[in-house]
Design a protein around this motif. Structure first.
Motif, PDB file in Angstrom:
ATOM      1  N   PRO A 100       0.900  -1.116   0.063  1.00 34.28           N
ATOM      2  CA  PRO A 100       0.315   0.324  -0.068  1.00 34.28           C
ATOM      3  C   PRO A 100       0.302   0.806   0.023  1.00 34.28           C
ATOM      4  N   SER A 101       2.478   0.924   0.845  1.00 35.35           N
ATOM      5  CA  SER A 101       3.139   2.300   0.677  1.00 35.35           C
ATOM      6  C   SER A 101       3.557   2.943  -0.782  1.00 35.35           C
ATOM      7  N   ASP A 102       3.560   1.489  -1.534  1.00 35.09           N
ATOM      8  CA  ASP A 102       4.306   1.734  -2.834  1.00 35.09           C
ATOM      9  C   ASP A 102       3.480   3.226  -3.276  1.00 35.09           C
ATOM     10  N   ILE A 103       1.836   2.636  -2.929  1.00 31.54           N
ATOM     11  CA  ILE A 103       0.458   3.575  -3.820  1.00 31.54           C
ATOM     12  C   ILE A 103       0.759   5.044  -3.684  1.00 31.54           C
ATOM     13  N   PRO A 125       2.456   7.755  -5.683  1.00 28.42           N
ATOM     14  CA  PRO A 125       1.973   7.710  -6.868  1.00 28.42           C
ATOM     15  C   PRO A 125       0.725   8.488  -7.334  1.00 28.42           C
ATOM     16  N   VAL A 126      -0.189   7.575  -6.414  1.00 28.10           N
ATOM     17  CA  VAL A 126      -1.493   7.889  -5.752  1.00 28.10           C
ATOM     18  C   VAL A 126      -2.068   9.476  -5.989  1.00 28.10           C
ATOM     19  N   GLN A 144      -4.992  -3.745  -3.054  1.00 31.09           N
ATOM     20  CA  GLN A 144      -6.001  -3.079  -3.451  1.00 31.09           C
ATOM     21  C   GLN A 144      -7.197  -2.547  -3.047  1.00 31.09           C
ATOM     22  N   SER A 145      -7.450  -2.722  -1.442  1.00 30.07           N
ATOM     23  CA  SER A 145      -7.813  -2.023  -0.520  1.00 30.07           C
ATOM     24  C   SER A 145      -7.600  -0.303  -0.309  1.00 30.07           C
ATOM     25  N   ALA A 146      -6.061  -0.150  -0.744  1.00 31.80           N
ATOM     26  CA  ALA A 146      -5.390   1.143  -0.641  1.00 31.80           C
ATOM     27  C   ALA A 146      -6.351   2.202  -1.355  1.00 31.80           C
TER      28      ALA A 146
END
Length: 342
Positions: A100-103, A125-126, A144-146
């Motif tokens: 999640p932290s990657d997004i 990148p979000v 996915q939930s992130a």
């Protein structure tokens, strides 16, 4: 133009008290949308329906799920849309080890020159106006939930702190419907956040001939900007101001409610494990308005509802095991529901 717009609205059964401001805004929006369609069509061949549905998704302020086998220009389409619409776009390649932290981003501990330490948030990148989630079903459910909060609330929470996303914010995700090894099916709650599911099929022979001739030479056409983020947001506001006739509202309600177990024709609903909620009705109303605008009209018709029934409902319906064993498909069920609109 004013008289013509009012006539179109009246034909669609919509209220005809369109003020001149709406019509003037629509004229500017139609010109911008036409330029954007033409520019995207210079790099995406034989996929006009996909291009139009993608534009409908963004004009309606939603997110889209592009479903198709590899090599059908899904990634190129998203990149072209980011350029043509003037949006700050980023891409994330989803993999099983993506966190999640990657997004979303993460906090790092900084130390100043005087020895004091403090946490600093580094955005992921979000934080983009157009996020491409490539092969979204390859990431774990945790990752996915992130995206759920970001897609619905347009902000994320990291370490208890709220961080607002840029405006506008849209997610266009891609998914390979064939390869299932190493993939994680998207949960129903996340599927429901996608305004449309856009199926990307193979191009016809002439379109593929054009692809061969125009993409394998020494030069290749690059799309140019035709809209800005501000223009897109003003058009999104215009979409919400377009009138919708009572007949169109009733058609939307009839269609969505008939796709729920126990609510419609028993010969159809007995095949359904679960059906669409009110978010599907909202999506269909907004998408019908946006489709009308893309096609140069100022009021949606029942034809818009019928054309968008598949993209809106396919990912919001599940069949029972018995129905699937009998060879039934979601597409065939939706087609039977649309037939009843006539």
């Amino acid at each position: 133009m004013v008289a013509q717009a009012r006539a179109q609205a009246q034909e669609a059964g919509a209220p005809i008290n369109l003020d001149d401001g709406v019509v003037e805004a629509a004229e500017a929006a139609l010109a911008a949308i036409g330029a954007a369609r033409d520019e995207i069509g210079q790099v995406i061949f034989g996929q006009q329906k996909v291009v139009d549905l993608s534009l409908v998704t963004l004009l309606a302020g939603g997110h889209g799920l592009l479903v198709g086998v590899p090599g059908l220009a899904k990634t190129k389409l998203v990149e072209a849309m980011g350029t043509v619409l003037g949006l700050a776009a980023r891409r994330v390649q989803f993999t099983p080890d993506l966190m999640p932290s990657d997004i979303l981003g993460s906090e790092v501990l900084d130390e100043s020159a005087d020895g004091k330490r403090h946490f600093r948030f580094i955005r992921g990148p979000v934080f983009a106006q157009l996020l491409m989630a490539d092969e979204i079903n390859r990431a774990s459910p945790r990752t996915q939930s992130a995206l759920l909060q970001a897609m619905q609330e347009h902000h994320v929470t990291v370490a208890g702190e709220r961080h607002d996303l840029p405006a506008p914010f849209h997610v266009l995700a891609t998914q390979n419907p064939i390869e299932q090894e190493g993939t994680y099916p998207l949960p129903e709650a996340q599927l429901d956040r996608f305004l449309l599911q856009i199926d990307v099929d193979y191009p016809d022979r002439e379109a593929e001939r054009r692809i061969l001739l125009e993409t394998t030479g020494a030069t290749e056409h690059k799309p140019v900007q035709a809209m800005t983020a501000e223009t897109l947001m003003s058009t999104q506001r215009l979409v919400r101001r377009l009138p919708v006739g009572e007949a169109v509202v009733d058609a939307i309600l009839d269609l969505v409610r008939s796709a729920r177990p126990g609510d419609g024709d028993k010969t159809i609903t007995d095949k359904l494990a679960w059906g669409p909620g009110p978010r599907a009705s909202q999506a269909l109303t907004l998408a019908a308005r946006a489709r009308a605008l893309v096609e140069g009209r100022l009021a949606p018709s029942i034809d818009d509802v019928a054309a968008l029934a598949g993209p809106v409902l396919k990912h919001r319906i599940a069949l029972t095991f018995a129905a699937r064993a009998d060879g039934e498909t979601v597409e065939s069920v939706v087609a039977r529901l649309v037939e009843r609109l006539g």
